[in-house]
Design a protein around this motif. Structure first.
Motif, mmCIF file in Angstrom:
data_model
loop_
_atom_site.group_PDB
_atom_site.id
_atom_site.type_symbol
_atom_site.label_atom_id
_atom_site.label_comp_id
_atom_site.label_asym_id
_atom_site.label_seq_id
_atom_site.Cartn_x
_atom_site.Cartn_y
_atom_site.Cartn_z
ATOM 1 N N LEU A 389 -4.756 -1.264 -1.191
ATOM 2 C CA LEU A 389 -3.783 -1.651 -2.222
ATOM 3 C C LEU A 389 -3.605 0.215 -3.616
ATOM 4 O O LEU A 389 -2.924 0.306 -3.906
ATOM 5 N N ARG A 390 -4.853 0.191 -3.628
ATOM 6 C CA ARG A 390 -4.918 1.348 -4.388
ATOM 7 C C ARG A 390 -5.537 2.587 -4.167
ATOM 8 O O ARG A 390 -6.795 2.922 -4.175
ATOM 9 N N PRO A 391 -5.112 3.237 -3.055
ATOM 10 C CA PRO A 391 -5.349 4.471 -1.911
ATOM 11 C C PRO A 391 -5.830 5.707 -2.706
ATOM 12 O O PRO A 391 -6.609 6.593 -2.439
ATOM 13 N N ALA A 392 -5.513 6.271 -4.250
ATOM 14 C CA ALA A 392 -6.110 7.076 -4.958
ATOM 15 C C ALA A 392 -7.987 6.483 -5.630
ATOM 16 O O ALA A 392 -7.943 7.639 -5.788
ATOM 17 N N ASP A 393 -7.342 5.874 -5.786
ATOM 18 C CA ASP A 393 -8.893 4.942 -6.161
ATOM 19 C C ASP A 393 -9.922 6.231 -5.732
ATOM 20 O O ASP A 393 -9.714 5.231 -3.898
ATOM 21 N N PRO A 394 -11.355 5.875 -5.993
ATOM 22 C CA PRO A 394 -12.865 6.160 -4.883
ATOM 23 C C PRO A 394 -12.848 5.049 -4.618
ATOM 24 O O PRO A 394 -12.671 4.489 -4.893
ATOM 25 N N THR A 395 -13.952 5.800 -3.573
ATOM 26 C CA THR A 395 -14.817 4.731 -2.665
ATOM 27 C C THR A 395 -16.238 4.619 -4.108
ATOM 28 O O THR A 395 -16.460 5.460 -4.482
ATOM 29 N N ARG A 396 -16.075 2.926 -4.308
ATOM 30 C CA ARG A 396 -17.283 2.231 -5.263
ATOM 31 C C ARG A 396 -18.106 2.604 -4.526
ATOM 32 O O ARG A 396 -18.941 1.366 -3.668
ATOM 33 N N ARG A 397 -19.831 3.385 -4.463
ATOM 34 C CA ARG A 397 -20.873 3.298 -3.929
ATOM 35 C C ARG A 397 -21.792 1.864 -4.157
ATOM 36 O O ARG A 397 -21.668 1.278 -5.059
ATOM 37 N N ALA A 477 -2.177 0.824 2.584
ATOM 38 C CA ALA A 477 -1.421 0.760 1.384
ATOM 39 C C ALA A 477 -0.203 -0.270 1.613
ATOM 40 O O ALA A 477 -0.091 -1.249 1.259
ATOM 41 N N ARG A 478 0.616 0.081 2.199
ATOM 42 C CA ARG A 478 1.459 -0.172 2.780
ATOM 43 C C ARG A 478 1.753 -1.673 3.251
ATOM 44 O O ARG A 478 2.185 -2.888 3.064
ATOM 45 N N GLY A 537 6.464 0.966 -2.020
ATOM 46 C CA GLY A 537 4.810 1.183 -2.008
ATOM 47 C C GLY A 537 3.974 0.528 -1.662
ATOM 48 O O GLY A 537 3.860 -0.207 -0.722
ATOM 49 N N PRO A 538 2.967 0.495 -2.659
ATOM 50 C CA PRO A 538 1.986 0.138 -1.447
ATOM 51 C C PRO A 538 2.022 -1.827 -2.209
ATOM 52 O O PRO A 538 2.649 -1.896 -2.614
ATOM 53 N N GLY A 539 1.535 -2.954 -0.250
ATOM 54 C CA GLY A 539 1.752 -3.655 -0.725
ATOM 55 C C GLY A 539 3.093 -4.351 -0.323
ATOM 56 O O GLY A 539 3.570 -5.784 0.074
ATOM 57 N N SER A 540 3.876 -3.024 0.644
ATOM 58 C CA SER A 540 5.414 -3.390 1.120
ATOM 59 C C SER A 540 5.635 -3.014 2.551
ATOM 60 O O SER A 540 5.350 -1.407 2.625
#
Length: 629
Positions: A389-397, A477-478, A537-540
């Protein structure tokens, strides 16, 4: 007996010549009979019946064609009749004190056996003639007609469908020892009655039957083997499969030098992989011993014991439980027992046939209210987690010592404030920079997420790709929150296909039409078509415009899709909007229509939505799930 590259030419002659033909081509004829005979007879009965049918096909002197074609016709006729009535059990060959079963193979063979079991006898006969004797279609239909099949063409089409299901592998798979009743495993019949613990490895050694031998004795039992109340099926091979001493393990580096990257090349890991007592309890639980073990197979997964010794993937202590992971070529099994002695042991089973570098990349080792921990495949070079739902956030290793991930948050079963997924990258030793996403839908194996972008102007048809790029992340995200509806359905992979873009009336922007397809391990596909107007947006995910279960729609076998729904424009007017995939030449919508793949017709609020699409040749197709005329 090896299969010859082409069937022999028919020859006629005396009864002695007919016997020469039968002996020379005995292996080929027995394999054809075995493929045609009904699978319900069980391995032992089917092996004997195949030899019986061929040995009884020798014609009497002057009784007709003594050549290969004539003998094969008698074999076909007898095997097809066996589907309607039981063969005489007193006829030779017979076996006393032993049970016979074909050699045990891998997931491809199991898939082929399941496909054969779903075919009627004439279709199995068509497949046998095509694969074993490599006959052209015209000769196959003639042979089937000669054997009394009422609709040879339908049988040929059904056989072709199975060959397509097996992705063209039918020729190679059906020629293996798994489908050769001349090469079998021999097992004693009474081990369960003796309840002995001694090793029986020699009883399951492969033995090549002399193709002309007559095995004399009385057959033990009959029909389908039954599972005992306190043990595995009534064959010694299954008992041997539950011996921890027989567990298999792939070499540590096999995954880096093989063309088959799946669970079969996972090495055994974990600090308790040599704990025979723990492994024995896990295998006995899979074999059905102990009513205290709670067995939970995923949808479409059988709970029967393994037919051959499985592979050990992992044995160790994780989150307060002793955990064992096993793989039998078709399924992964997870056995877990509490370390503190409280509570009962559990056995989870998940189907994994046709797994690959992505769908065999992780298995759930532990699931608690605090999160889920995975064991990753040995080819995973880098792991992380992200929120769909947060496509702009980076991946957390993530750190994964020994292949184990930390506990990761579970996707919410109720609301949808977040949707965590695994982000994995394969080692460059097998594929360069292959990154992909997996999500947890509550079962033993996580689900592979892919994305097919919208068609470009004049561009060729797009193919599903990994959902790790900007367009895939934006699409998921949608629709991420719709994944919750797929829990517990044995899903293997889900693809979001943006099959059309549509400019909306009243200059309201451009909508996207998306078909979300969930493929299950059992082969069924469930689809939902979404209409996604701009401005959300996300979640819709948008409006669900069509849907169907157990369908080929939105797959490579169902590439034509259309759907329509009502949409309210910003000025308050109502429209029926519709869109078809790239091969759509014309749309008929709510009494109107338009050329091309999209259409919008102004309607009243009460107007029903009815959409039909047409190809360039005029042939129609309708939305998934819509009734057909």
């Amino acid at each position: 007996m090896p299969i010859q590259p082409a069937p022999p030419s028919p020859t006629a002659g005396s009864g002695q010549e007919a016997e020469t033909v039968l002996v020379e081509h005995y292996g080929r004829l027995v394999r054809i009979a075995y493929l045609v005979l009904p699978p319900r007879t069980g391995g032992h009965g089917r092996v004997l019946a195949a030899h019986r049918v061929v040995q009884r096909s020798l014609p009497r002197a002057g009784a007709g064609d003594d050549g290969y074609t004539g003998i094969r016709a008698r074999v076909l006729d007898a095997a097809l009749r066996a589907d309607r009535r039981r063969l005489p059990r007193a006829a030779l060959p017979l076996v006393l004190g032993l049970r016979l079963s074909p050699s045990v193979g891998g997931a491809d063979g199991l898939s082929a056996a399941q496909a054969l079991a779903g075919l009627p006898a004439p279709a199995r006969a068509a497949l046998a003639l095509s694969v074993v004797d490599r006959l052209p279609d015209q000769e196959i239909t003639a042979a089937l007609a000669g054997a009394g099949v009422p609709d040879p063409a339908a049988a040929l089409r059904a056989a072709a469908g199975v060959r397509q299901t097996l992705d063209g592998a039918a020729e190679s798979v059906l020629r293996t020892a798994e489908f050769d009743p001349g090469r079998v495993l021999l097992h004693p019949t009474d081990l369960l009655r003796r309840r002995t613990r001694r090793r029986i490895a020699t009883a399951s050694a492969a033995t090549l039957l002399a193709v002309t031998a007559v095995l004399v004795t009385g057959a033990y039992g009959g029909g389908t083997e039954q599972r005992g109340a306190s043990g595995p099926p009534g064959v010694a091979a299954a008992a041997a499969a539950l011996d921890p001493a027989g567990l298999r393990s792939a070499p540590a580096e096999r995954w880096a030098d093989t063309a088959r990257v799946d669970f079969s090349v996972w090495p055994a890991r974990g600090e308790r992989r040599a704990d025979r007592a723990l492994l024995g309890r896990a295998l006995r639980a899979w074999g059905g011993a102990g009513s205290a073990v709670r067995v939970t197979p995923s949808a479409g997964t059988g709970s029967e014991p393994p037919a051959a010794p499985p592979s050990l993937l992992f044995a160790g202590d994780v989150d307060g439980a002793a955990v064992v992971l096993l793989h039998d070529g078709l399924r992964v099994a997870r056995y877990a027992e509490p370390l503190n002695g409280g509570g009962s042991a559990v056995l989870d089973l998940a189907r994994t046939d046709r797994a690959d570098v992505t769908t065999a990349a992780a298995v759930v080792v532990s699931r608690t209210p605090d999160g889920t921990r995975y064991l990753l495949a040995p080819w995973i070079a880098e792991a992380g987690t992200r929120d769909l739902l947060r496509p702009a956030d980076p991946t957390r290793r993530l750190a994964t010592p020994g292949g184990l991930t930390p506990r990761l948050a579970n996707p919410a079963a109720g609301g949808c404030a977040a949707w965590p997924v695994l982000s994995l990258r394969s080692s460059a030793r097998i594929v360069e920079q292959h990154s992909f996403l997996l999500t947890d839908l509550g079962e033993l194996t996580p689900v592979h997420l892919t994305h097919t972008p919208a068609p470009g102007a004049g561009a060729p048809a797009r193919q599903p790709r990994e959902a790790t790029g900007p367009s895939g992340l934006a699409a998921w995200a949608r629709t991420a929150c719709t994944l919750g509806g797929l829990r517990g359905q044995g899903v293997r992979a889900v693809n979001d296909w943006a099959y059309a873009r549509q400019p909306l009336p009243e200059r309201a922007g451009t909508a996207t039409w998306v078909c979300t397809r969930a493929d299950t391990w059992a082969g069924a596909g469930h689809v939902t078509v979404w209409f996604q107007p701009p401005g959300t947006g996300p979640g819709s995910p948008g409006t669900a415009a069509a849907g169907a279960r157990d369908t080929a729609a939105c797959s490579r076998f169902g590439q034509h899709v259309v759907a329509g729904t009502k949409w309210r424009a910003p000025d308050g007017t109502w429209w029926v909007v519709a869109a078809g995939s790239r091969a759509t030449a014309r749309l008929s919508v709510a009494g109107g229509g338009a050329d091309g793949p999209t259409a919008a017709v102004r309607v009243s609020r009460a107007t029903p939505v009815k959409v039909t699409a047409f190809h360039a040749d005029g042939s129609p197709f309708t939305p998934p799930g819509a009734p057909t005329d």
